[in-house]
Design a protein around this motif. Structure first.
Motif, PDB file in Angstrom:
ATOM      1  N   ASP A  17      48.274  21.433  53.480  1.00  0.00           N
ATOM      2  CA  ASP A  17      49.233  22.491  53.135  1.00  0.00           C
ATOM      3  C   ASP A  17      50.604  21.902  52.838  1.00  0.00           C
ATOM      4  OD1 ASP A  17      49.619  25.713  53.493  1.00  0.00           O
ATOM      5  OD2 ASP A  17      51.436  24.615  54.070  1.00  0.00           O
ATOM      6  N   HIS A  18      51.062  21.004  53.680  1.00  0.00           N
ATOM      7  CA  HIS A  18      52.326  20.299  53.417  1.00  0.00           C
ATOM      8  C   HIS A  18      52.372  19.020  54.239  1.00  0.00           C
ATOM      9  CE1 HIS A  18      53.264  23.122  56.765  1.00  0.00           C
ATOM     10  NE2 HIS A  18      54.083  22.195  57.216  1.00  0.00           N
ATOM     11  N   MET A  19      53.226  18.096  53.800  1.00  0.00           N
ATOM     12  CA  MET A  19      53.432  16.810  54.481  1.00  0.00           C
ATOM     13  C   MET A  19      54.924  16.673  54.756  1.00  0.00           C
ATOM     14  SD  MET A  19      50.469  14.871  54.261  1.00  0.00           S
ATOM     15  CE  MET A  19      51.174  13.243  54.477  1.00  0.00           C
ATOM     16  N   VAL A  20      55.282  16.451  56.015  1.00  0.00           N
ATOM     17  CA  VAL A  20      56.693  16.471  56.396  1.00  0.00           C
ATOM     18  C   VAL A  20      57.209  15.060  56.625  1.00  0.00           C
ATOM     19  CG1 VAL A  20      58.362  17.349  58.067  1.00  0.00           C
ATOM     20  CG2 VAL A  20      56.336  18.711  57.476  1.00  0.00           C
ATOM     21  N   GLY A  21      58.382  14.769  56.055  1.00  0.00           N
ATOM     22  CA  GLY A  21      59.028  13.476  56.267  1.00  0.00           C
ATOM     23  C   GLY A  21      60.211  13.598  57.198  1.00  0.00           C
ATOM     24  N   GLN A  68      56.205  12.652  59.507  1.00  0.00           N
ATOM     25  CA  GLN A  68      56.205  13.228  60.852  1.00  0.00           C
ATOM     26  C   GLN A  68      54.940  14.021  61.127  1.00  0.00           C
ATOM     27  OE1 GLN A  68      57.977  16.965  61.419  1.00  0.00           O
ATOM     28  NE2 GLN A  68      58.929  16.455  63.379  1.00  0.00           N
ATOM     29  N   HIS A  69      54.604  14.923  60.205  1.00  0.00           N
ATOM     30  CA  HIS A  69      53.344  15.642  60.410  1.00  0.00           C
ATOM     31  C   HIS A  69      52.693  16.041  59.105  1.00  0.00           C
ATOM     32  CE1 HIS A  69      55.846  19.450  60.488  1.00  0.00           C
ATOM     33  NE2 HIS A  69      54.761  20.020  60.004  1.00  0.00           N
ATOM     34  N   MET A  70      51.385  16.182  59.232  1.00  0.00           N
ATOM     35  CA  MET A  70      50.537  16.623  58.142  1.00  0.00           C
ATOM     36  C   MET A  70      50.059  18.011  58.553  1.00  0.00           C
ATOM     37  SD  MET A  70      47.471  14.100  56.923  1.00  0.00           S
ATOM     38  CE  MET A  70      48.063  12.643  57.720  1.00  0.00           C
ATOM     39  N   ALA A  71      50.281  19.012  57.695  1.00  0.00           N
ATOM     40  CA  ALA A  71      49.808  20.360  58.022  1.00  0.00           C
ATOM     41  C   ALA A  71      48.505  20.600  57.280  1.00  0.00           C
ATOM     42  CB  ALA A  71      50.848  21.406  57.633  1.00  0.00           C
ATOM     43  N   LEU A  72      47.453  20.893  58.038  1.00  0.00           N
ATOM     44  CA  LEU A  72      46.125  21.096  57.475  1.00  0.00           C
ATOM     45  C   LEU A  72      45.760  22.564  57.581  1.00  0.00           C
ATOM     46  CD1 LEU A  72      44.385  17.961  59.040  1.00  0.00           C
ATOM     47  CD2 LEU A  72      45.595  18.156  56.847  1.00  0.00           C
ATOM     48  N   LEU A  75      49.852  26.003  64.769  1.00  0.00           N
ATOM     49  CA  LEU A  75      49.827  25.322  66.061  1.00  0.00           C
ATOM     50  C   LEU A  75      49.997  23.833  65.794  1.00  0.00           C
ATOM     51  CD1 LEU A  75      49.377  25.446  69.096  1.00  0.00           C
ATOM     52  CD2 LEU A  75      46.931  25.548  68.690  1.00  0.00           C
ATOM     53  N   PHE A  76      50.649  23.153  66.726  1.00  0.00           N
ATOM     54  CA  PHE A  76      50.981  21.734  66.533  1.00  0.00           C
ATOM     55  C   PHE A  76      50.326  20.889  67.608  1.00  0.00           C
ATOM     56  CE2 PHE A  76      54.171  24.352  64.651  1.00  0.00           C
ATOM     57  CZ  PHE A  76      54.531  23.704  63.485  1.00  0.00           C
ATOM     58  N   THR A  77      49.782  19.743  67.203  1.00  0.00           N
ATOM     59  CA  THR A  77      49.206  18.829  68.193  1.00  0.00           C
ATOM     60  C   THR A  77      50.328  18.026  68.847  1.00  0.00           C
ATOM     61  OG1 THR A  77      48.947  16.868  66.779  1.00  0.00           O
ATOM     62  CG2 THR A  77      47.179  18.540  66.714  1.00  0.00           C
ATOM     63  N   PHE A  98      49.856  16.506  63.991  1.00  0.00           N
ATOM     64  CA  PHE A  98      49.282  17.395  62.989  1.00  0.00           C
ATOM     65  C   PHE A  98      49.679  18.835  63.270  1.00  0.00           C
ATOM     66  CE2 PHE A  98      46.494  13.768  62.591  1.00  0.00           C
ATOM     67  CZ  PHE A  98      46.213  13.720  61.244  1.00  0.00           C
ATOM     68  N   GLU A  99      49.719  19.622  62.217  1.00  0.00           N
ATOM     69  CA  GLU A  99      49.866  21.073  62.328  1.00  0.00           C
ATOM     70  C   GLU A  99      48.586  21.687  61.774  1.00  0.00           C
ATOM     71  OE1 GLU A  99      53.237  22.583  60.147  1.00  0.00           O
ATOM     72  OE2 GLU A  99      52.498  24.649  60.154  1.00  0.00           O
ATOM     73  N   ILE A 100      48.093  22.719  62.452  1.00  0.00           N
ATOM     74  CA  ILE A 100      46.998  23.514  61.917  1.00  0.00           C
ATOM     75  C   ILE A 100      47.614  24.841  61.490  1.00  0.00           C
ATOM     76  CG2 ILE A 100      44.696  24.453  62.359  1.00  0.00           C
ATOM     77  CD1 ILE A 100      44.954  21.389  62.787  1.00  0.00           C
TER      78      ILE A 100
HETATM   79 FE   FE2 Z   1      54.913  22.047  59.185  1.00  0.00          FE
END
Ligand code: FE2
Length: 379
Positions: free
Chosen positions: A184-188, A267-271, A333-335, A346-348
């Motif tokens: 869905d998105h990739m955060v830097g 920082q996180h990958m949102a799946l 939700l965030f791991t 990761f974010e779901i």
């Molecule tokens: Fe996010």
């Protein structure tokens, strides 16, 4: 709470005909890791990724080994070095395990490189064609924040399993998928006062537009502060939020990341999933750890977001957060960090109309992150 008043209808902002860098989607995400074989097992067993392809000594590669996993449209490459020095070792030494490549699927990798480098991008890889018996792929690449890079992948003339140089990887061990569908998105995370510089990079060099911004006033100064802007490409398929630390009474979670990653990085990958309750239930059963959300969050959440399709009880049991914008709502939700260093997580996310990023959840989320930082002694 400041409301989102930015337009989320990007098609109207960047007409397709004017898009000098049309992106078809995220092609793959490559992580440099200390032990790709064991990392691959983790992403199979805990996350339900399916084995797809392999490259290493057996395929004629001498300096590295790569495992490729997929789940619906998401493809991960896990790469470890086989030699004692070299750039992969240097990356792992500096950053720990982390994302090296956010690869973007394009129709024309040569033009993508020309259009971005002439606008100021630093070249990572000049356009090159790689062939095998299944066809040819054209690659090119540019650098972005930290040591992270974008590789443009043109695969319209390729019919193989993954990419040239890889062979199919088909082990007996195949735990079932967990319902993850696409990136869905990739955060830097970038350093102090660097957010605008990198947002300008995505705007000028890659033709992205800004969707949303948050500043430190969006959240109580009692909590770890950050600033964030969301950049999106013309057709909205690629979204890159960029965070920088902000001064607060406590150490910013972004600063903690920068300290441990030794610089800017993912920082996180949102799946995305179509059923967050089933996906998160499966992930928890398999040992994925999520941030704890205080039960009191659910006392008032429906006052804030209104009617939703789901029962509140399973959301509360799993700690799933809810937010709403003008177009609908989202569940997320965030791991906890999935690496030894407190860096990437990761974010779901399940979108039910909403195109935003869960700003209404920042406070509950930051309280949770702050508890984790306290336990690490980095607050
Ligand atoms: Fe996010």
């Amino acid at each position: 709470m400041i409301t989102d008043n930015t337009s989320l209808q990007l098609e109207k902002v960047v007409p397709a005909a004017d898009d000098f860098l049309p992106l078809l989607g995220t092609d793959y995400v490559e992580l440099y890791v200390g032990n790709a074989k064991q990392a691959a097992h983790y992403y199979q067993s805990a996350w339900g990724f399916q084995p797809l392809a392999y490259a290493g000594l057996e395929t004629g590669v001498r300096d590295r080994v790569s495992y490729v996993l997929e789940q619906d449209k998401i493809r991960l490459i896990l790469t470890s070095p086989l030699d004692a020095d070299g750039p992969i070792n240097a990356h792992i030494n500096a950053h720990g395990d982390g994302v090296k490549v956010i690869a973007l699927w394009v129709d024309d990798a040569t033009k993508s490189w020309q259009e971005t480098t002439k606008r100021g991008a630093v070249s990572y890889m000049e356009p090159r064609t790689v062939e095998d018996k299944d066809g040819k792929v054209v690659y090119s690449g540019i650098e972005t924040y930290g040591e992270t890079v974008h590789i443009f992948v043109e695969r319209k003339d390729y019919n193989g399993t993954f990419l040239p140089g890889y062979r199919a990887w088909n082990p007996e061990y195949k735990p079932t998928p967990t319902g993850l569908r696409y990136v869905d998105h990739m955060v830097g995370n970038v350093g102090w006062n660097e957010m605008n510089k990198w947002c300008e990079f995505y705007a000028k060099v890659m033709g992205f537009a800004q969707l949303v911004s948050f500043d430190d006033k969006d959240i109580s100064t009692e909590y770890t502060a950050l600033m964030s802007k969301v950049m999106s490409n013309g057709n909205g398929r690629i979204k890159f939020p960029i965070n920088e630390p902000a001064e607060g009474r406590k150490k910013s979670q972004i600063e903690e990341y920068i300290d441990f990653y030794n610089g800017a990085g993912v920082q996180h990958m949102a799946l995305a999933t179509d059923n967050i309750i089933e996906t998160v239930t499966a992930l928890k059963e398999r040992g994925v750890e999520f941030l704890y959300v205080p039960e009191t969050y659910y006392d008032t959440v429906l006052d804030r977001v209104g009617q939703i399709d789901e029962d509140l009880a399973p959301l509360k049991k799993l700690g799933i957060l809810i937010d709403r914008d003008d177009e609908g709502y989202l569940l997320q939700l965030f791991t906890k960090p999935v690496l030894d260093r407190p860096t990437m997580f990761f974010e779901i996310i399940q979108r039910k109309g909403a195109k935003s990023f869960g700003k209404g959840n920042f406070q509950a989320l930051f309280e949770s992150i702050e508890r984790e930082q306290e336990a690490r002694g980095t607050l």
